[in-house]
Design an enzyme around this catalytic site. Structure first.
Site, PDB file in Angstrom:
ATOM      1  N   HIS A  86       0.855  -1.198   0.000  1.00  0.00           N
ATOM      2  CA  HIS A  86       0.000   0.000   0.000  1.00  0.00           C
ATOM      3  C   HIS A  86       0.888   1.244   0.000  1.00  0.00           C
ATOM      4  CE1 HIS A  86      -3.927  -2.029   1.312  1.00  0.00           C
ATOM      5  NE2 HIS A  86      -3.047  -2.968   1.109  1.00  0.00           N
ATOM      6  N   GLN A 134       3.750   5.615  -3.594  1.00  0.00           N
ATOM      7  CA  GLN A 134       4.646   6.087  -4.656  1.00  0.00           C
ATOM      8  C   GLN A 134       4.609   5.172  -5.875  1.00  0.00           C
ATOM      9  OE1 GLN A 134       8.566   7.488  -3.059  1.00  0.00           O
ATOM     10  NE2 GLN A 134       7.784   6.507  -1.209  1.00  0.00           N
ATOM     11  N   HIS A 139      -1.189  -5.902  -3.454  1.00  0.00           N
ATOM     12  CA  HIS A 139      -2.249  -5.032  -3.962  1.00  0.00           C
ATOM     13  C   HIS A 139      -3.622  -5.434  -3.398  1.00  0.00           C
ATOM     14  CE1 HIS A 139      -4.609  -2.561  -6.580  1.00  0.00           C
ATOM     15  NE2 HIS A 139      -5.166  -3.604  -7.179  1.00  0.00           N
ATOM     16  N   PRO A 146      -9.967  -0.547  -4.862  1.00  0.00           N
ATOM     17  CA  PRO A 146     -10.640  -1.587  -5.652  1.00  0.00           C
ATOM     18  C   PRO A 146     -12.015  -1.997  -5.153  1.00  0.00           C
ATOM     19  CG  PRO A 146      -8.331  -2.126  -5.373  1.00  0.00           C
ATOM     20  CD  PRO A 146      -8.582  -0.918  -4.516  1.00  0.00           C
ATOM     21  N   LYS A 204      -7.862   7.640  -8.886  1.00  0.00           N
ATOM     22  CA  LYS A 204      -8.376   8.465  -7.796  1.00  0.00           C
ATOM     23  C   LYS A 204      -9.412   9.454  -8.326  1.00  0.00           C
ATOM     24  CE  LYS A 204      -5.811   9.541  -3.674  1.00  0.00           C
ATOM     25  NZ  LYS A 204      -4.601  10.080  -3.096  1.00  0.00           N
ATOM     26  N   ASN A 249     -17.314  10.920   2.398  1.00  0.00           N
ATOM     27  CA  ASN A 249     -17.210  10.698   0.957  1.00  0.00           C
ATOM     28  C   ASN A 249     -18.366  11.351   0.201  1.00  0.00           C
ATOM     29  OD1 ASN A 249     -14.794   9.234   1.024  1.00  0.00           O
ATOM     30  ND2 ASN A 249     -15.837   7.321   1.446  1.00  0.00           N
TER      31      ASN A 249
HETATM   32  O1  0FX Z   1      -3.547   2.109   1.337  1.00  0.00           O
HETATM   33  P1  0FX Z   1      -4.870   1.970   0.683  1.00  0.00           P
HETATM   34  O2  0FX Z   1      -5.674   0.864   1.202  1.00  0.00           O
HETATM   35  O3  0FX Z   1      -4.691   1.659  -0.879  1.00  0.00           O
HETATM   36  C1  0FX Z   1      -4.614   2.623  -1.919  1.00  0.00           C
HETATM   37  C2  0FX Z   1      -5.015   2.030  -3.254  1.00  0.00           C
HETATM   38  O4  0FX Z   1      -6.312   1.476  -3.194  1.00  0.00           O
HETATM   39  C3  0FX Z   1      -4.035   0.980  -3.688  1.00  0.00           C
HETATM   40  O5  0FX Z   1      -4.380   0.489  -4.947  1.00  0.00           O
HETATM   41  C4  0FX Z   1      -2.657   1.606  -3.721  1.00  0.00           C
HETATM   42  N1  0FX Z   1      -1.696   0.597  -4.084  1.00  0.00           N
HETATM   43  C5  0FX Z   1      -2.324   2.202  -2.365  1.00  0.00           C
HETATM   44  C6  0FX Z   1      -1.020   2.916  -2.396  1.00  0.00           C
HETATM   45  O6  0FX Z   1      -3.319   3.145  -1.975  1.00  0.00           O
HETATM   46  O7  0FX Z   1      -5.569   3.366   0.714  1.00  0.00           O
HETATM   47  P2  0FX Z   1      -6.092   4.222   1.942  1.00  0.00           P
HETATM   48  O8  0FX Z   1      -5.579   3.685   3.237  1.00  0.00           O
HETATM   49  O9  0FX Z   1      -5.841   5.636   1.623  1.00  0.00           O
HETATM   50  O10 0FX Z   1      -7.645   3.962   1.878  1.00  0.00           O
HETATM   51  C7  0FX Z   1      -8.218   2.761   2.310  1.00  0.00           C
HETATM   52  C8  0FX Z   1      -9.652   2.747   1.894  1.00  0.00           C
HETATM   53  O11 0FX Z   1     -10.330   3.811   2.533  1.00  0.00           O
HETATM   54  C9  0FX Z   1      -9.883   2.966   0.407  1.00  0.00           C
HETATM   55  O12 0FX Z   1      -9.866   1.726  -0.282  1.00  0.00           O
HETATM   56  C10 0FX Z   1     -11.236   3.626   0.357  1.00  0.00           C
HETATM   57  C11 0FX Z   1     -11.354   4.318   1.714  1.00  0.00           C
HETATM   58  N2  0FX Z   1     -11.226   5.772   1.604  1.00  0.00           N
HETATM   59  C12 0FX Z   1     -10.010   6.376   1.595  1.00  0.00           C
HETATM   60  C13 0FX Z   1      -9.907   7.755   1.480  1.00  0.00           C
HETATM   61  C14 0FX Z   1      -8.546   8.436   1.452  1.00  0.00           C
HETATM   62  C15 0FX Z   1     -12.389   6.514   1.517  1.00  0.00           C
HETATM   63  O13 0FX Z   1     -13.488   5.947   1.522  1.00  0.00           O
HETATM   64  N3  0FX Z   1     -12.299   7.886   1.389  1.00  0.00           N
HETATM   65  C16 0FX Z   1     -11.101   8.534   1.372  1.00  0.00           C
HETATM   66  O14 0FX Z   1     -11.071   9.794   1.274  1.00  0.00           O
END
Ligand code: 0FX
Length: 249
Positions: free
Chosen positions: A75, A78, A94, A106, A188, A222
């Protein structure tokens, strides 16, 4: 001694990977953990706090190539440069099933577009979430899942894959599978375009509930509409309670 660089921007997965590494107790593997220059809760973990563990993979490509045998991206925010992915074995964990769920968030797009979902461990190439697949698995998806409940299932699947393939991955002893052609990629920007509610839009309940639950993720703000009187954004989350869970309350 094999030096392995892990770049990780997710606290939940960091803690699970640490405990897996301890359990495996492989004396010939040395793991070094870094994170990106994007603030997340991992910065507050005792292993990272005040430790200067920020790593910019573009600026530090040569240093990585000189000092490590392989890189693992977990995760990681970069995008790895071509020189890095072509110069050393880079593995990505992933939170989607490649190539069905390439790209960002996803599980959100899996709910909205009725796609299967899972997790993938793959070698990295010059495209995002695209390289040869080491291992992948689907997870179940229910009509009452929100983004958060489905996401948590995917994170568990990631760790199951890592556990099942740990020795193979770090010994470089596995066969890969080329991803099938086709698949999907969501950005995004695609996510951001889903957030604003047009109050005059009409659709089926199925589609509306799917969009609402796909954008319900814990405390994230959201989906929103704009209050016509005050002009303020009003955020909307959906609560879904299957019958048996309600009875437990
Ligand atoms: O770290 P991560 O779970 O994953 C994301 C991408 O999905 C992934 O493909 C990529 N390789 C990685 C670097 O970044 O993302 P997160 O911790 O920012 O968000 C987790 C989940 O939270 C996301 O799947 C959907 C949800 N989310 C996140 C944000 C920032 C929301 O619902 N609203 C938001 O504003």
């Amino acid at each position: 001694m094999k030096r392995i660089l892990v770049i990780i921007d997710n606290l939940q997965q960091y803690e699970k990977i640490q405990s897996l590494i301890n359990k495996k107790n492989r004396a010939n593997l040395n793991f070094d953990f870094y994170h990106s220059n994007v603030p997340t809760d991992i910065w507050d973990h005792i292993d990272f706090k005040n430790q200067n563990k920020i790593l910019d993979v573009n600026q530090k490509t040569d240093w990585i190539l000189e000092n490590f045998h392989m890189v693992v991206s977990v995760h990681c925010y970069q995008f790895f440069p071509a020189k890095l992915v072509n110069g050393i074995r880079c593995i990505n964990i992933h939170p989607g099933y490649n190539p069905v769920n390439r790209g960002w968030y996803p599980q959100v797009f899996s709910i909205i577009n009725d796609l299967q979902i899972g997790a993938t461990i793959h070698e990295m190439d010059e495209k995002l979430d695209n390289g040869p697949i080491i291992s992948r698995k689907f997870v179940e998806k229910f009509s009452w899942d929100t983004s958060l409940t489905l996401y948590n299932r995917v994170l568990n699947a990631e760790m199951e894959l890592l556990q099942e393939n740990f020795d193979k991955i770090f010994d470089g002893n596995y066969l890969t599978k080329k991803p099938e052609t086709g698949g999907n990629f969501f950005s995004k920007r695609d996510f951001k375009e889903l957030l604003e509610i047009n109050m005059d839009e009409t659709d089926t309940y199925r589609n509306i509930i799917n969009r609402l639950r796909a954008l319900t993720h814990g405390s994230y703000k959201n989906m929103y509409y704009t209050d016509p009187e005050s002009g303020r954004k009003v955020y909307v989350n959906l609560s879904l309670i299957p019958e048996d869970e309600k009875e437990k309350d």
